[in-house]
Design an enzyme around this catalytic site. Structure first.
Site, PDB file in Angstrom:
ATOM      1  N   ARG A  27       0.823  -1.224   0.000  1.00 23.94           N
ATOM      2  CA  ARG A  27       0.000   0.000   0.000  1.00 23.94           C
ATOM      3  C   ARG A  27       0.852   1.267   0.000  1.00 23.94           C
ATOM      4  NH1 ARG A  27      -5.550  -0.361   1.826  1.00 23.94           N
ATOM      5  NH2 ARG A  27      -6.301  -2.266   0.924  1.00 23.94           N
ATOM      6  N   ARG A  31      -3.364   6.792   1.139  1.00 18.93           N
ATOM      7  CA  ARG A  31      -3.853   7.989   1.830  1.00 18.93           C
ATOM      8  C   ARG A  31      -2.884   8.641   2.798  1.00 18.93           C
ATOM      9  NH1 ARG A  31      -9.256   5.103   3.621  1.00 18.93           N
ATOM     10  NH2 ARG A  31      -7.659   3.501   3.726  1.00 18.93           N
ATOM     11  N   ARG A  40      -6.520  11.819  -5.758  1.00 14.53           N
ATOM     12  CA  ARG A  40      -7.791  11.106  -5.637  1.00 14.53           C
ATOM     13  C   ARG A  40      -8.954  12.086  -5.713  1.00 14.53           C
ATOM     14  NH1 ARG A  40      -9.718   8.120  -0.262  1.00 14.53           N
ATOM     15  NH2 ARG A  40      -9.852  10.313   0.265  1.00 14.53           N
TER      16      ARG A  40
END
Ligand code: CP3
Length: 353
Positions: A27, A31, A40
């Site tokens: 990952r 975020r 995003r």
């Protein structure tokens, strides 16, 4: 295709010598990076971002601009396959992934098919675009969920704490679950081979929920389908081996069985001692892992200490790809990820002489 400038990741997966221990982070695009959140927002939503070739390429490269990572991973999601099967993937704010039409009746299961790969063209387009943009900087990893992990989301309809629906099916109608898993395995083989043909230079199978199973159920409902995938994958492309990594979270007790599949490497979560894992399977496979992602909430000197423990436990020689034991937490300070990457490179040199 451009010549690879840094092939340490691929070499480590094949247990060939490297000057240091390569690292990437599960990952790594996500975020915790403010630039990811901005892109995003520009895309509209997470799924729009996955489907936008240019922006998916941009977010894949973002962590490489900040950190000296040794691999890039395709920006996408494991749930693209069930979405292409028509289950209707969406993300409810704060609740994670959900399906509009989960597989909860025998009739729905009887209508399930391997999806037309054209529906996943946005993924292979992203792979080609990322590979081109990388221009040989580092290798690109393609990925998929395991048949069992995909089935968890397809049957539960989203994330689950106890996997009650899928386990009820597993014990009361195993024939139905096997039917789903057979279709999922075929879909994953076609999907990963399409990623390889589009430019993925290694592939990882995320078996995030295999560890929720009993030892016997793991073999029957997860491992045997991952075995089918390993047997069906393209193992060499464009004159280079395409290493395959199996990652079962919570699978530390079953490493010997996983190593026998013929995978090139096993991913380890943070619960195993990597030195013991190496003693058990290190002559058969490379190992990837296994720092607890929450170590990254500590200060850089602690991160460095934890890195040295893992490097020392693995010891001398090749066959180790450093990684987190699971995905990076969204609240991780990015400077701490930098401290991790730099300390792995700096502290690992002495193990490669
Ligand atoms: O590693 C990478 O940087 C590549 C991208 C990647 C994503 N998902 C992007 C993503 C990869 C490899 C995955 C795999 C994935 N997706 C797994 C297996 C790995 C694991 O973490 O166990 C699973 C189980 C999923 C399903 C999924 N997708 C969940 C449970 C969620 C919600 C997670 C959360 O933290 O809220 C997603 C969404 C998702 N996939 C995000 C990202 C960056 C967050 C979406 C957002 O931007 O809001």
């Amino acid at each position: 295709m451009a010549q690879l400038k840094n092939d340490t990741f691929l070499r480590a997966l094949l247990k060939e010598p490297t000057p240091y221990t390569p690292i990437w982070m599960m990952r790594q695009a996500g975020r915790y990076l403010p630039e990811y959140r901005a892109t995003r927002e520009q895309a509209g939503s997470f799924l729009d971002l996955c489907k936008n070739t240019e922006l998916a390429t941009e977010v894949t490269i973002q962590p490489l601009e900040r950190f000296d990572l040794d691999a890039a991973i395709l920006f996408s999601d494991i749930l693209t396959i069930p979405d292409a099967m028509g289950l209707g993937l969406y993300f409810a704010e704060g609740e994670g992934p959900k399906f509009e039409r989960p597989l909860q009746t025998e009739d729905a299961i009887n209508h399930l098919h391997v999806p037309d790969l054209n529906k996943l063209k946005y993924v292979t387009d992203a792979v080609s675009s990322i590979r081109k943009t990388l221009d040989g900087r580092v290798p690109l990893i393609g990925f998929s969920g395991s048949p069992f992990t995909l089935a968890c989301y397809m049957i539960e309809g989203g994330s689950s704490k106890d996997f009650r629906t899928i386990k009820t099916m597993l014990y009361s109608r195993p024939d139905l679950l096997h039917k789903i898993l057979t279709i999922n395995a075929q879909a994953v083989i076609e999907y990963l081979n399409a990623q390889i043909q589009a430019g993925a230079q290694a592939v990882q199978i995320f078996d995030t929920w295999g560890g929720a199973l009993s030892a016997q159920a793991f073999e029957e409902f997860s491992l045997s389908y991952m075995q089918q995938i390993i047997d069906g994958l393209i193992r060499e492309y464009d004159g280079r081996k395409i290493p395959a990594i199996l990652f079962t979270k919570g699978g530390g007790l079953w490493l010997e069985k996983m190593a026998q599949t013929g995978a090139d490497a096993l991913g380890l979560d943070w619960s195993c001692d990597i030195g013991q894992a190496k003693a058990r399977v290190g002559n058969q496979v490379a190992l990837q892992g296994n720092l607890d992602p929450h170590v990254l909430f500590a200060q850089p000197h602690t991160i460095e200490q934890e890195v040295s423990k893992i490097l020392a436990a693995f010891g001398q020689g090749s066959g180790h790809v450093f990684n987190l034991g699971h995905g990076i937490n969204q609240f991780t300070p990015p400077e701490h990820a930098k401290a991790l990457v730099d300390s792995v490179h700096r502290l690992s040199k002495k193990y490669h002489q």
